[in-house]
Design an enzyme around this catalytic site. Structure first.
Site, PDB file in Angstrom:
ATOM      1  N   HIS A 123       0.736  -1.143  -0.038  1.00  0.00           N
ATOM      2  CA  HIS A 123      -0.088  -0.064   0.041  1.00  0.00           C
ATOM      3  C   HIS A 123       1.042   1.188   0.184  1.00  0.00           C
ATOM      4  O   HIS A 123       2.057   1.258   0.646  1.00  0.00           O
ATOM      5  CB  HIS A 123      -0.767   0.019   1.153  1.00  0.00           C
ATOM      6  CG  HIS A 123      -2.279  -0.936   1.128  1.00  0.00           C
ATOM      7  ND1 HIS A 123      -3.033  -0.623   0.172  1.00  0.00           N
ATOM      8  CD2 HIS A 123      -2.592  -1.837   1.855  1.00  0.00           C
ATOM      9  CE1 HIS A 123      -4.101  -1.435   0.362  1.00  0.00           C
ATOM     10  NE2 HIS A 123      -3.999  -2.105   1.262  1.00  0.00           N
ATOM     11  N   CYS A 180       0.212   2.513  -4.249  1.00  0.00           N
ATOM     12  CA  CYS A 180      -0.754   3.851  -4.086  1.00  0.00           C
ATOM     13  C   CYS A 180      -1.712   3.951  -5.088  1.00  0.00           C
ATOM     14  O   CYS A 180      -2.346   3.179  -5.819  1.00  0.00           O
ATOM     15  CB  CYS A 180       0.436   5.121  -4.431  1.00  0.00           C
ATOM     16  SG  CYS A 180       1.814   5.195  -3.479  1.00  0.00           S
TER      17      CYS A 180
END
Length: 263
Positions: A78, A133
């Site tokens: 992430h 992202c």
């Protein structure tokens, strides 16, 4: 002259309800590929990739490198952001990578990565491959390999890891959810998407992977590009697509873009 790589993959994010599926496979795939190019590879997977461990590993890799060495760092997991406190970000946010223990220590920010990269000795090359992202628009791209029912965004919302009393006011949050890692430094950054987009966690032929990682390796094997610029152009024949609305990016000097891939 030596070639060293650090491959980070995090699927497991305890306490966040934001686990992923393809990041560990990404890290293993990058490690195998880099090993075939003569790199000495270190892997950090899931619980190994704490904030402290990631910081120490990147710092050690750079500190031990000398003139003529090449370093590659791959990250799959992430991405997130925090409000910019130093005033050096036009969009008002610092972007970062999410370690396994983000819930207790927060992200590894682009400013921190930049400082570590700046400590390299003269003549040391650094390539960062970030499959993390970002939210974007739909255009073109081939989707032959993509499994049905996919994908999932590799973005960690602030609410998932930041204490409620520390969340920025909604009125002060930027219009886009997360940015890239332009301030990370190094010679080259190859990333999965634009500042205003997500990178996607998906699966191909029944095996979880990041879309950027999958197509980067697919085109590397199919096209055998002469340099990073040619490799990037090959990846762009697949991304973005209708189901994978992400625009891969290459950042670096014209000289660095002409470096032979993983040489």
């Amino acid at each position: 002259m030596s070639k060293k790589a650090l491959c980070i993959g995090i699927n497991d994010y305890p306490g966040t309800q934001n686990d992923l599926s393809g990041c560990v496979n990404d890290a293993n795939d990058w490690a195998a590929e880099l090993g075939s190019h003569g790199y000495t590879v270190t892997k950090m997977l899931d619980g190994q990739a704490t904030h402290a461990a990631m910081t120490a590993a990147i710092g050690s890799l750079i500190k031990s490198a000398v003139n003529g060495d090449t370093l590659v760092i791959t990250y799959s997991g992430h991405g997130t952001w925090v409000p910019d406190s130093s005033g050096d970000e036009p969009d008002g946010r610092d972007e970062g990578l999410c370690p396994w223990d983000i819930g207790s220590v927060g992200p590894l920010l682009d400013d921190q990565i930049h400082q570590m990269f700046d400590a390299r000795a003269a003549g040391v090359r650094i390539l960062l491959l970030s499959d993390s992202c970002h939210s974007g628009s739909v255009t073109r791209g081939r989707e032959d390999d993509l499994d049905p029912g996919q994908p999932r965004a590799r973005f960690m919302p602030l609410e998932a890891w930041m204490p409620a009393n520390e969340l920025p006011q909604a009125s002060t949050r930027p219009p886009h959810l997360v940015g890239g890692l332009k301030r990370s430094g190094g010679d080259l950054l190859l990333s999965g998407c634009l500042d205003t987009q997500y990178s996607w966690d998906t699966s191909f032929k029944g095996r979880p992977n990041g879309a950027f990682t999958y197509y980067a390796l697919k085109t590397l094997h199919e096209n055998k590009p002469a340099n990073y610029e040619a490799w990037f152009k090959a990846i762009r024949t697949y991304l973005p697509s209708t189901k994978l609305p992400q625009d891969p990016q290459i950042l670096g000097s014209a000289t660095a873009r002409r470096f032979k891939v993983f040489a």
